[in-house]
Design a protein around this motif. Structure first.
Motif, PDB file in Angstrom:
ATOM      1  N   ARG A  20       0.661   3.201   3.981  1.00 40.00           N
ATOM      2  CA  ARG A  20       1.857   2.724   4.838  1.00 40.00           C
ATOM      3  C   ARG A  20       2.492   0.923   4.913  1.00 40.00           C
ATOM      4  O   ARG A  20       2.565   0.635   5.956  1.00 40.00           O
ATOM      5  CB  ARG A  20       1.263   3.229   6.438  1.00 40.00           C
ATOM      6  N   GLY A  21       2.128   0.739   3.278  1.00 42.60           N
ATOM      7  CA  GLY A  21       2.971  -0.110   2.946  1.00 42.60           C
ATOM      8  C   GLY A  21       2.268  -1.824   3.418  1.00 42.60           C
ATOM      9  O   GLY A  21       3.078  -2.757   3.247  1.00 42.60           O
ATOM     10  N   CYS A  65       0.617  -1.525   0.053  1.00 44.42           N
ATOM     11  CA  CYS A  65      -0.418   0.086  -0.203  1.00 44.42           C
ATOM     12  C   CYS A  65       0.976   1.566   0.478  1.00 44.42           C
ATOM     13  O   CYS A  65       2.248   1.510   1.087  1.00 44.42           O
ATOM     14  CB  CYS A  65      -0.701  -0.186   1.078  1.00 44.42           C
ATOM     15  N   TYR A  82      -6.028  -2.601   6.148  1.00 42.24           N
ATOM     16  CA  TYR A  82      -5.443  -1.178   7.588  1.00 42.24           C
ATOM     17  C   TYR A  82      -6.213  -0.232   7.553  1.00 42.24           C
ATOM     18  O   TYR A  82      -6.897   0.123   8.957  1.00 42.24           O
ATOM     19  CB  TYR A  82      -3.981  -0.793   6.578  1.00 42.24           C
ATOM     20  N   HIS A  83      -5.909   0.837   6.628  1.00 47.25           N
ATOM     21  CA  HIS A  83      -7.132   2.076   6.646  1.00 47.25           C
ATOM     22  C   HIS A  83      -7.780   1.927   5.692  1.00 47.25           C
ATOM     23  O   HIS A  83      -8.418   3.399   5.139  1.00 47.25           O
ATOM     24  CB  HIS A  83      -6.296   3.314   6.992  1.00 47.25           C
ATOM     25  N   CYS A 103      -6.849  -1.466   1.108  1.00 47.23           N
ATOM     26  CA  CYS A 103      -6.619  -2.061   2.039  1.00 47.23           C
ATOM     27  C   CYS A 103      -7.123  -2.141   3.139  1.00 47.23           C
ATOM     28  O   CYS A 103      -8.253  -1.332   3.355  1.00 47.23           O
ATOM     29  CB  CYS A 103      -5.097  -0.794   2.008  1.00 47.23           C
ATOM     30  N   TRP A 151      -8.229   2.746   2.770  1.00 56.43           N
ATOM     31  CA  TRP A 151      -7.414   3.235   0.802  1.00 56.43           C
ATOM     32  C   TRP A 151      -8.053   2.332  -0.090  1.00 56.43           C
ATOM     33  O   TRP A 151      -7.777   0.525   0.089  1.00 56.43           O
ATOM     34  CB  TRP A 151      -5.974   3.632   1.020  1.00 56.43           C
TER      35      TRP A 151
HETATM   36 FE1  FES Z   1      -3.147   0.621   3.231  1.00 59.67          FE
HETATM   37 FE2  FES Z   1      -2.999   2.191   5.003  1.00 59.67          FE
HETATM   38  S1  FES Z   1      -0.912   1.009   4.915  1.00 59.67           S
HETATM   39  S2  FES Z   1      -4.696   2.456   4.213  1.00 59.67           S
END
Ligand code: FES
Ligand code: FE
Length: 432
Positions: free
Chosen positions: A89-90, A86, A108-109, A106, A111
């Motif tokens: 942040r990866g 991503c 994690y957050h 993604c 996106w």
């Molecule tokens: Fe992918 Fe934050 S690491 S949205």
């Protein structure tokens, strides 16, 4: 640690006919690092087949050349290969091995990216300043992606020559491999994914090593094949059929043997006959004979093997000097009957995979070599001289391995031009 002098790792004496490889190349982490930079990052690497992502939104994920990739087809039908990391942040954007989606989101957050990799959604994006550049925050494509007859290759070298140029003389053999089912071949869903505690170059050698087949796979050749009604004297004894080995330039190589038809009867046999008849209609009897009556193991430098006996595509990559991961797929004509498919699967798994008669033997052999290499300082050289200098080396000889090693050695010394991979001019002519 003593520095490695790449030049001294291989003895290639074409006058005396001696070829030796220093066993340090199988054990040294510094050499592996150099291989990543000089060999894998400067080559075309097989990534997947377009049939695996047949419709818009279809994707697969896998590691290629050490990087996590997403292969996905967009709405216009174009395939893409993105690095599966991503831009935020990866994190790994796509966590499944395969699927179909409208957006790559993604975990994690959250996106989200569209099928062309563009950043399409950022939760609560009013927190970002005007300098926040959405256009620069899409999924990153691999530097190069090209397909040859549905086979997708990637390269991490933006300057690399075209895929067709890279394949060179190997392209004719790749065509012979792919022509058996016309352009309508597909990867069968699922793969064999396994690992070995052995250096990756041992599997390059093993995958086109005619010399090992009889002693290593004794059970398969002298028991299993006899049990299913095949004539074992084709493989063993004075009348056994001799194949050929060819260096195809740039490290690519092939071994070729007359194929022996499996004892298939009933409707599956009728269907095979029809496939043959269509092939003859399409390309003529002579070329059909060349395609269908030979078995070939084709090596595309640095880590791709196609094995016609089982219509297998196999690739592998080192995680450590003494450890590699391997992926293998079956590549079969689209639209054939369930019965014929079943017979082909039985043939595939009778030799390949964890319960096959072949793969476990090879894993055992290669891991044994790797254990032996712990003594590389005392017993320093492996011999690969078999058939050296013969105008027409057989598939039991080792020209095909020397071809790989010569290209490997050139790249590891930073030599970027073409490499003469043959022992002598007669062999070069035979490959053209
Ligand atoms: Fe992918 Fe934050 S690491 S949205
Ligand atoms: Fe084998």
């Amino acid at each position: 640690m003593d520095r490695v002098d790449m030049h001294d790792l291989i003895v290639d004496d074409r006058v005396r006919g001696i070829f030796r490889v220093n066993r340090r190349v199988f054990t040294d982490p510094e050499i592996l690092e150099e291989e990543r930079r000089e060999v894998f990052d400067r080559s075309w690497l097989y990534a997947g087949h377009e049939s695996e992502i047949g419709d818009p939104g279809d994707y697969v994920t896998r590691r290629v050349g050490g990087r996590p990739l997403i292969l996905v087809r967009d709405d216009a039908g174009a395939p893409h290969a993105f690095l599966n990391t991503c831009p935020h942040r990866g994190n790994t954007v796509c966590r499944e091995r395969a699927g179909s989606t409208r957006l790559l989101r993604c975990f994690y957050h959250a996106w989200a990216f569209d099928l062309t990799g563009r950043l399409a959604g950022v939760p609560d994006d009013d927190a970002y300043t005007p300098a926040f550049d959405r256009d620069a925050l899409g999924l990153k494509p691999v530097p190069r992606l090209e397909s040859y007859r549905g086979m997708m290759f990637v390269s991490y070298d933006p300057e690399i020559e075209s895929l067709v140029g890279y394949l060179g003389n190997a392209r004719d053999y790749l065509d012979l491999m792919l022509d058996f089912g016309g352009d309508e071949v597909e990867i069968v869903p699922g793969s064999q994914a396994y690992s070995m505690k052995a250096n990756w170059k041992l599997l390059v050698e093993n995958s086109m090593d005619g010399y090992h087949a009889l002693p290593t796979h004794q059970r398969y050749f002298s028991q299993y094949l006899a049990d299913i009604g095949m004539d074992a004297s084709n493989w063993a004894g004075p009348n056994r059929i001799q194949g050929i080995g060819l260096a195809l330039g740039s490290g690519h190589a092939v071994i070729e043997n007359r194929a022996r038809a499996l004892p298939i009867t009933g409707t599956a046999k009728e269907e095979l006959d029809q496939i043959r008849a269509r092939l003859v209609e399409r390309v003529g009897a002579e070329h059909a004979h060349r395609i269908a009556d030979y078995s070939r193991n084709l090596f595309i430098f640095p880590n791709l093997i196609l094995i016609s006996s089982w219509h297998t595509i196999r690739t592998f990559y080192p995680l450590a000097p003494d450890y590699m991961e391997i992926d293998a797929w079956a590549n079969l004509p689209r639209g054939e009957s369930g019965e014929l498919r079943q017979r082909r699967f039985e043939n595939f798994i009778s030799f390949l995979g964890p319960a096959g008669f072949g793969t476990p033997d090879d894993v055992y052999a290669l891991e044994g070599c790797q254990r032996g290499f712990a003594a590389w300082r005392e017993v320093s050289w492996s011999d690969i001289s078999r058939g050296m200098g013969r105008a027409r080396p057989s598939s039991q000889d080792e020209l095909q391995m020397r071809a790989f090693w010569r290209r490997w050695h050139a790249l590891m010394q930073g030599l970027r031009g073409p490499t003469d991979c043959s022992d002598c001019p007669e062999q070069r002519e035979a490959a053209e």
